[in-house]
Design a protein around this motif. Structure first.
Motif, mmCIF file in Angstrom:
data_model
loop_
_atom_site.group_PDB
_atom_site.id
_atom_site.type_symbol
_atom_site.label_atom_id
_atom_site.label_comp_id
_atom_site.label_asym_id
_atom_site.label_seq_id
_atom_site.Cartn_x
_atom_site.Cartn_y
_atom_site.Cartn_z
ATOM 1 N N ASN A 1 -9.032 -9.845 -1.527
ATOM 2 C CA ASN A 1 -8.851 -10.097 -0.102
ATOM 3 C C ASN A 1 -7.384 -9.976 0.305
ATOM 4 O O ASN A 1 -7.050 -9.456 1.351
ATOM 5 N N ALA B 1 -6.346 -6.299 0.546
ATOM 6 C CA ALA B 1 -7.181 -5.384 1.339
ATOM 7 C C ALA B 1 -6.363 -4.577 2.344
ATOM 8 O O ALA B 1 -6.507 -3.357 2.433
ATOM 9 N N ALA C 1 -4.063 -2.053 0.598
ATOM 10 C CA ALA C 1 -4.828 -0.991 -0.070
ATOM 11 C C ALA C 1 -5.426 -0.018 0.941
ATOM 12 O O ALA C 1 -5.433 1.189 0.723
ATOM 13 N N ILE C 2 -5.898 -0.540 2.066
ATOM 14 C CA ILE C 2 -6.500 0.348 3.066
ATOM 15 C C ILE C 2 -5.440 1.233 3.713
ATOM 16 O O ILE C 2 -5.624 2.438 3.870
ATOM 17 N N ALA D 1 -13.909 -7.566 4.046
ATOM 18 C CA ALA D 1 -12.755 -6.668 3.993
ATOM 19 C C ALA D 1 -12.753 -5.888 2.688
ATOM 20 O O ALA D 1 -12.391 -4.708 2.641
ATOM 21 N N VAL D 2 -13.190 -6.546 1.607
ATOM 22 C CA VAL D 2 -13.211 -5.870 0.308
ATOM 23 C C VAL D 2 -14.314 -4.807 0.283
ATOM 24 O O VAL D 2 -14.114 -3.710 -0.240
ATOM 25 N N LEU E 1 -12.986 -1.929 2.109
ATOM 26 C CA LEU E 1 -11.981 -1.261 1.278
ATOM 27 C C LEU E 1 -12.658 -0.331 0.269
ATOM 28 O O LEU E 1 -12.274 0.832 0.114
ATOM 29 N N LEU F 1 -14.127 2.725 1.994
ATOM 30 C CA LEU F 1 -13.104 3.674 2.414
ATOM 31 C C LEU F 1 -12.539 4.449 1.217
ATOM 32 O O LEU F 1 -12.303 5.651 1.300
ATOM 33 N N TYR F 2 -12.344 3.751 0.094
ATOM 34 C CA TYR F 2 -11.840 4.454 -1.085
ATOM 35 C C TYR F 2 -12.845 5.474 -1.605
ATOM 36 O O TYR F 2 -12.482 6.569 -2.024
ATOM 37 N N LEU G 1 -5.676 4.287 9.873
ATOM 38 C CA LEU G 1 -5.873 3.305 8.811
ATOM 39 C C LEU G 1 -4.885 2.152 8.943
ATOM 40 O O LEU G 1 -5.223 0.999 8.657
ATOM 41 N N GLY H 1 -5.833 -1.674 9.355
ATOM 42 C CA GLY H 1 -5.164 -2.729 8.593
ATOM 43 C C GLY H 1 -4.705 -3.858 9.502
ATOM 44 O O GLY H 1 -4.856 -5.042 9.179
ATOM 45 N N LEU I 1 -5.501 2.972 -5.546
ATOM 46 C CA LEU I 1 -6.236 1.707 -5.587
ATOM 47 C C LEU I 1 -5.744 0.877 -6.781
ATOM 48 O O LEU I 1 -5.492 -0.330 -6.655
#
Lengths: 445, 506
Positions: free
Chosen positions: A165, A168, A171-172, A294-295, A298, A301-302, A349, A353, A398
């Motif tokens: 979390n 997130a 990373a995004i 959120a995870v 994430l 999206l990855y 992105l 975020g 990531l």
């Protein structure tokens, strides 16, 4: 790929995973300590023990402290015991004082007590140490608490989800940064766009969607608007870079100042917190298998970004433009459009975020995202993407983001103070990249 | 003229200036050299010949200290050396001039020549002293180079002179030159040879690598021929003929240098009229017919490459119209040109033709992705299948299509560029110096391919500085001078090099 990958090559490509695993192992070892189950897990264990000790018609007192998860424990124990035919005389969630009062009440009512079902913490309260002598009329109730076990604090699922979390947002945003860096550019404006987006979303909800009583539709609209504005800023940067050939560093440096300034102007230098409670769904909610929303976002999206870069034409074009823009252009690659896409994606992105951060903190403030561009770039670079463009991997980024998160989290758990954390983080980033270089020199020839 | 060089007495009892024995060098998957012997005497020009991939570049890098040999010895004046770095080789008197020059583009000639060995007085650069030395050196070399311009503004020939001057200032006794004439005009080549002869007279040993066999006969004293990483021949220049050289390089008798073809010319396909851009292209008009190879020639700087870049949309044109099959094309970018069916093999494959760091497969796919894409997804299997077809058809030598294209030899790199355009099935192909830096065997294969293309009804526009190639391959020749067409030769069979040169000098 049809080619099977050789192990050495695989290590060179995803070597950062090894570093990440080593870090996790290290923090697991140093946080290995006595743990006791809490919440539902603890409740199940305790109920089972109570029913085993007093199989029929047990008279039980349930005691829990006021720590997180303890209310769940008390409710669950009470429910399950009742379902099994036991009698719950009282259920206490709070302090030792409350437990003493409950005991006195039971004694005054004149019944016996077979068992006290307590959490680990509550079971250690002094009120329970001399139960037999303090409350002789109760008989001799058994103290039943969850058994303790030894396990790394770092590896507890709450902590791991916490790490995910925490990272997130970075990373995004790092997905967009990876796209931009693969094309040979850089985007310094993402930190400011996070602030701008948070302020825009929160401001829209406060001023246009009814503030604390805003509807879901209003909130979604505010978030979309904020994300789109950030995408437009990214598009503007992209246009400056492609049409006027201004270096990306300069353009996005300028947009970093512009974005931050706009955020302060829009928020008039204040935090915006007149937002409904339900707004935290995105940032704090956990709807799918207990994974934070959120995870989940994430991971989705990855997965999309990984498919884009490895399977799609546009991904190939992004690499080609970064590898040799002129050769790409002469091969018919629409270089300008590809670059524009990278900067728009990075802006969108960063906007997303900002929305997530606003949701996590249930407010929007122009101070959000400060220095985030540097953490994001660090995540990308630690993930093995070359700043000279043409090379890099989404999954590497990531890994890089998680490496940074794990280091920060591990230092928090081991009580390293925040100034020292900065020093360590800086050195670890350097060390990770150095290690990557060394390994490539030896194996990736 | 007299140039600075240590005097080395020439005598037969002395050990050779440079002697390599049994040099072995392997790279992962490739055995580049399998026991090569080589001798270079003082006061001698030794030509090292061989196809691409024969091991010339590797050998050169071992002499220059850029690679270490796995086995074998290297001796200078009979003393064994083990170079660990180019610096050590330089200190031992070896200077290597690579095809890609080692000059810092932003620095001047003087700064480049003294780079790393600056003359100083009390910690400050002794600029005027350096300048005088260089200026005197250039004077003795009999050449003129602008000392104050950054090197990027110098011509290729002048940059080469700066490299040679650097070697001389560092008192090199062994000069290794890789394709030194590849980018020079014939006039510049003559001047270079005069300089090389003078250096030889003063006792320097020159190792000269070239694909241009005519030049080897002009300048070399001896030839060493390599094939597949081993020696196949070592003899004085007068003991070998040109045809023998080629046969030993490719390892089989060669019937002819240019394959013959019988293709009937069709109607005009690509028409350019009044192309203009700045001073480089000042109103160029021509037609390329179906089934025709049209050669565009002229001196370097005549505007040949500039003209085709306008056709391809690589540069914006000030004026002019381009038609294909009578239809006016609105070409604003290479993408438009490719859509219309025009392909361009660029003159500089490293900077413009390939993404060197990326795999062969991705380079091959780049202009063709649309053909293998469904809804934006690349169909890797189709891409790979097509590539395999072209690898076989063009006989591209590689160990793995996923390896970096930059690891391939020059000829194989060029074949990858060719493959990517062939897969695109262009109607008109523009070949800018298609055989530059490519060995004889690969050249022949590329000529064959060009013949097949025109036989299939395609049109080819070829730029070449090599006049034998122009005369051997073209159906029609256009000569450019200073951005204008100064002549057309339609009867190529009876044309001569002199005729072209006259038109080229207008």
């Amino acid at each position: 790929m049809p080619e099977p990958m050789k192990p050495a090559r695989w290590l060179a490509d995803y070597g950062m995973i090894l570093v990440l695993v080593l870090l996790c192992a290290f923090f697991s070892a140093v946080t290995y300590s006595e743990q006791s189950p809490t919440g539902e897990a603890a409740a199940g264990q305790v109920v089972e023990a109570v029913l085993k000790a007093v199989p029929n018609g047990a008279r039980v007192l349930v005691v829990a402290s006021d720590q997180p998860g303890d209310a769940v424990f008390a409710a669950r124990v009470e429910r399950d015991l009742k379902a099994a035919g036991a009698q719950v005389l009282a259920s206490v969630t709070g302090e030792p004082r409350n437990a003493r009062e409950a005991l006195q009440k039971i004694q005054a009512a004149g019944g016996s007590l077979n068992a006290v079902a307590a959490t680990r913490v509550a079971g250690g309260w002094r009120v329970f140490t001399d139960l037999a002598s303090d409350f002789p009329s109760l008989g001799s109730p058994r103290m039943i608490t969850p058994a303790s076990y030894r396990w790394p604090h770092f590896l507890k699922s709450e902590n791991l989800l916490n790490i995910a979390n925490q990272i997130a947002v970075i990373a995004i945003v790092a997905i967009g940064m990876t796209l931009v860096i693969i094309t040979g550019g850089i985007d310094l404006s993402v930190g400011s766009l996070i602030a701008l987006s948070a302020v825009l979303a929160a401001g829209f909800i406060r001023d246009r969607a009814g503030g604390v009583s805003a509807s879901t539709g209003g909130m979604v609209l505010g978030c979309l608007l904020a994300i789109l504005v950030c995408g437009a800023v990214g598009g503007f940067s992209g246009l400056m870079i492609t049409r006027f050939a201004i270096p990306p560093f300069i353009v996005t440096l300028a947009m970093m100042l512009v974005g931050s300034g706009l955020a302060y102007i829009l928020a008039q230098g204040q935090s915006i917190y007149q937002i409904p409670d339900s707004f935290v769904w995105l940032g704090r909610g956990a709807d799918l298998f207990g994974l934070p929303n959120a995870v989940v976002l994430l991971l989705v999206l990855y997965a999309l970004a990984q498919v884009l870069m490895s399977r799609m034409k546009l991904g190939r074009y992004l690499y080609a433009v970064g590898g040799n823009a002129e050769a790409a252009r002469l091969s018919g690659v629409p270089v300008r459009r590809v670059l524009l896409f990278a900067y728009v994606a990075s802006g969108l992105l960063a906007g997303l975020g900002g929305v997530i951060m606003a949701s996590q903190l249930k407010s929007g403030s122009p101070t959000y995202g400060n220095m985030y561009e540097l953490y994001v770039i660090a995540a990308v670079v630690v993930g093995g993407t070359s700043l000279s463009g043409g090379e890099g991997r989404m999954l590497g980024t990531l890994t890089g983001a998680f490496t940074i998160a794990v280091i920060q989290n591990g230092m928090n758990l081991t009580n390293v103070e925040s100034y020292t954390q900065k020093v360590v983080l800086g050195l670890v980033i350097l060390g990770a990249v150095l290690l990557d270089k060394l390994r490539q020199g030896r194996w990736a020839r | 003229m007299s140039l600075p060089s240590p005097s080395v007495p020439l005598s037969s009892t002395n050990p050779p200036l440079l002697a390599l024995t049994g040099i072995v060098k392997s790279f992962p998957g490739v055995r580049a050299l399998r026991g090569v012997d080589l001798q270079l005497n003082a006061g001698e020009v030794l030509a090292v010949l061989g196809e691409n991939g024969a091991g010339k570049s590797t050998l050169m890098k071992i002499i220059g200290g850029a690679h270490a040999a796995d086995a074998g010895t290297l001796a200078i004046d009979g003393q064994q050396q083990r170079f660990q770095s180019p610096q050590e080789a330089r200190a031992a008197g070896v200077a290597v001039i690579y095809q890609e020059f080692n000059l810092v583009p932003a620095l001047t000639a003087v700064e480049n020549i003294f780079l790393g060995q600056e003359e100083t007085t009390g910690g400050f650069l002794a600029r005027s002293q350096e300048r005088e030395q260089v200026s005197a050196l250039f004077q003795r070399m009999g050449v003129e180079v602008d000392l104050d311009a950054p090197c990027r503004r110098l011509s290729t020939a002048q940059q080469q002179l700066v490299e040679i001057a650097k070697a001389l200032i560092h008192k090199a006794r062994i000069l290794v030159m890789d394709e030194p004439t590849a980018a020079l005009t014939s006039h510049e080549v003559e001047k270079l040879f005069i300089l090389m002869r003078e250096l030889r007279r003063q006792g320097m040993g020159i190792l000269y690598i070239s694909h241009r066999l005519e030049e080897v006969f002009t300048i070399a004293d001896r030839v060493t021929i390599l094939r597949d990483g081993g020696n196949v021949s070592d003899c004085p220049i007068h003991a070998i003929t040109r045809d023998q050289m080629i046969e030993r390089m490719v390892g089989r008798p060669l019937d002819q240098e240019f394959p013959s073809r019988h293709v009937k010319r069709g109607g005009p396909r690509l028409e350019a009229s009044g192309l203009r851009r700045g001073k480089a292209v000042q109103g160029v008009s021509f037609q390329v017919h179906q089934g025709e190879i049209l050669a565009l020639t002229g001196l370097v700087g005549a505007g040949r490459t500039e003209t085709v870049r306008l056709l391809f949309g690589a540069d914006a044109r000030d004026a002019g119209e381009i038609r294909l099959d009578g239809q006016v094309l609105d070409i604003r970018s290479p993408r438009d040109a490719i859509e219309a069916g025009i392909g361009l093999l660029t003159e500089d494959r490293k900077l413009q033709g390939l993404v060197l760091r990326h795999p062969i497969r991705e380079n091959f796919g780049l202009p063709n992705l649309r053909r293998w894409c469904r809804r934006g997804f690349v169909q890797h299997r189709r891409e790979r299948a097509e590539l395999d077809r072209y690898i076989a058809a063009l006989r591209i030598r590689l160990s793995n299509p996923e390896e970096r294209v930059g690891n391939l030899s020059g000829g194989n790199q060029q074949k990858v560029v060719l493959a990517k355009w062939l897969a695109r099935d262009c109607e008109v192909l523009i070949f800018d110096e298609p055989t530059r830096g490519i060995d004889v065997g690969a050249k022949y294969e590329i000529y064959l391919l060009m013949n097949e293309l025109v036989a299939a009804g395609k049109s080819i526009l070829m730029i070449s500085s090599e006049l034998p190639e122009v005369l051997g391959m073209a159906d029609r020749i256009l000569v450019l001078h200073e951005g204008r067409i100064t002549g057309e030769i339609t009867d190529v069979a009876h044309a001569t090099q002199e005729q072209i040169l006259q038109l080229a000098h207008a």
